[in-house]
Design a protein around this motif. Structure first.
Motif, PDB file in Angstrom:
ATOM      1  N   TRP A 118     -24.609 -22.444  10.813  1.00  0.00           N
ATOM      2  CA  TRP A 118     -24.316 -21.085  11.283  1.00  0.00           C
ATOM      3  C   TRP A 118     -22.829 -20.865  11.025  1.00  0.00           C
ATOM      4  N   LEU A 119     -22.510 -19.817  10.300  1.00  0.00           N
ATOM      5  CA  LEU A 119     -21.122 -19.588   9.900  1.00  0.00           C
ATOM      6  C   LEU A 119     -20.825 -18.101  10.040  1.00  0.00           C
ATOM      7  N   ARG A 120     -19.731 -17.779  10.731  1.00  0.00           N
ATOM      8  CA  ARG A 120     -19.369 -16.361  10.934  1.00  0.00           C
ATOM      9  C   ARG A 120     -18.004 -16.102  10.312  1.00  0.00           C
ATOM     10  N   THR A 121     -17.951 -15.125   9.405  1.00  0.00           N
ATOM     11  CA  THR A 121     -16.681 -14.756   8.797  1.00  0.00           C
ATOM     12  C   THR A 121     -16.084 -13.567   9.540  1.00  0.00           C
ATOM     13  N   GLU A 157     -14.798 -17.439  12.158  1.00  0.00           N
ATOM     14  CA  GLU A 157     -14.820 -17.496  13.616  1.00  0.00           C
ATOM     15  C   GLU A 157     -15.401 -18.831  14.075  1.00  0.00           C
ATOM     16  N   TYR A 158     -16.417 -19.316  13.342  1.00  0.00           N
ATOM     17  CA  TYR A 158     -16.995 -20.623  13.652  1.00  0.00           C
ATOM     18  C   TYR A 158     -17.800 -21.109  12.448  1.00  0.00           C
ATOM     19  N   ARG A 159     -18.067 -22.391  12.458  1.00  0.00           N
ATOM     20  CA  ARG A 159     -18.912 -23.030  11.433  1.00  0.00           C
ATOM     21  C   ARG A 159     -19.604 -24.195  12.123  1.00  0.00           C
ATOM     22  N   ASP A 160     -20.867 -24.033  12.463  1.00  0.00           N
ATOM     23  CA  ASP A 160     -21.603 -25.018  13.259  1.00  0.00           C
ATOM     24  C   ASP A 160     -22.791 -25.564  12.472  1.00  0.00           C
ATOM     25  N   ILE A 161     -22.895 -26.892  12.450  1.00  0.00           N
ATOM     26  CA  ILE A 161     -24.036 -27.558  11.837  1.00  0.00           C
ATOM     27  C   ILE A 161     -25.050 -27.883  12.934  1.00  0.00           C
ATOM     28  N   CYS A 162     -26.328 -27.591  12.680  1.00  0.00           N
ATOM     29  CA  CYS A 162     -27.377 -27.851  13.658  1.00  0.00           C
ATOM     30  C   CYS A 162     -28.464 -28.742  13.066  1.00  0.00           C
TER      31      CYS A 162
END
Length: 287
Positions: A271-274, A124-129
């Protein structure tokens, strides 16, 4: 003999946590993640839907490897010499309902990505913080000037509905999460003195980071976000702990605020949502 996921009890979690003190603050994200879950189990031994694992190999235990499933959220950690073992542990998890991989330190991203590719999971998303950090001694010296007509105090569970409603990341099941974090973790709210209206707040996430930092639209541009961030940092420092926050690199306002407060970027997290493999699955409120 094939490796298996092995449940970890409270005492074992505490033993794993001690291994993350080395090379401080390199492993502070893993250390404070375990610290929060240890507090959860101490304060609420019957807490539901949290499972902690390591691998059955002694090498994994020596490397402080842990995998924690908190409802739909996944937290992981290991020392640098065990990334292959971490990848094996992640591969043994059930990903069918979809998982939100939360505040995963950058050094573990490749292990996570390999499992996502191997299992052909859709994201759904893959965000680097950016991972902002402030030592306890600096956080304890932050000055908090509360303007006339306002006061700061800890949130109550009655505030959870508003906090959840205003949170851009709220979803089905997140109200329970907010209620639990208010009940079990340090937090702060800024209230109007006369009406007791909650106008700004911050809670602590399971990973130990400042989270859900929010100012109501009616009170923006008055420095209240910085105020509650400083007060949260002071409260965490009062526990004898360093302070961490995660900010998307594109969020210039938040990055600027933490820079101005004196935080330093020492790492990055993902943050990564499968997506669920077999149909939609959500956690209802109250679970």
């Amino acid at each position: 003999m094939p490796l298996e996921l092995e449940p970890v009890n409270l005492q074992q979690l505490q033993s794993l946590q001690t291994l993350y003190i080395q090379q401080w603050p390199k492993y502070c994200a893993e250390f404070y993640c375990l610290d929060n879950f240890i507090r959860f189990f101490k304060n609420d031994p019957q807490i539901r839907n949290i499972r902690a694992y390591t691998l059955s190999a002694q090498q994994a235990k020596d490397a402080a490897l842990f995998v924690i499933l908190d409802r739909y959220q996944l937290f992981v950690g290991c020392l640098d010499n065990a990334e292959e073992l971490l990848q094996q542990a992640l591969g043994l998890l059930d990903w069918s309902t979809g998982l939100k991989c939360s505040s995963i330190p950058a050094r573990h991203i490749e292990a996570l990505d390999c499992v996502v590719r191997a299992k052909q999971l859709r994201l759904e998303y893959r965000d680097i913080c950016n991972m902002y950090y402030m030592p306890q001694n600096e956080a304890s010296e932050l000055k908090v000037d509360i303007p006339d007509g306002f006061c700061v105090k800890s949130l109550s569970e009655e505030d959870a509905e508003l906090v959840n409603e205003e949170w851009p990341n709220h979803h089905v099941g997140s109200l329970y999460f907010v209620q639990r974090q208010i009940r079990l973790c340090v937090n702060v709210g800024l209230y109007a003195t006369d009406t007791q209206e909650l106008v700004a707040w911050c809670i602590r996430l399971q990973g130990g980071f400042l989270g859900a930092l929010q100012v109501r639209s009616t009170h923006k541009r008055r420095g209240f976000g910085s105020l509650v961030a400083k007060e949260m940092a002071r409260r965490i420092a009062a526990l004898g702990q360093d302070v961490m926050a995660l900010v998307n690199p594109e969020n210039q306002a938040s990055n600027g605020m933490f820079d101005k407060l004196g935080f330093k970027v020492i790492d990055q997290c993902v943050w990564l949502r499968t997506e669920p493999v077999a149909g939609e699955f959500t956690w209802p409120d109250g679970q």
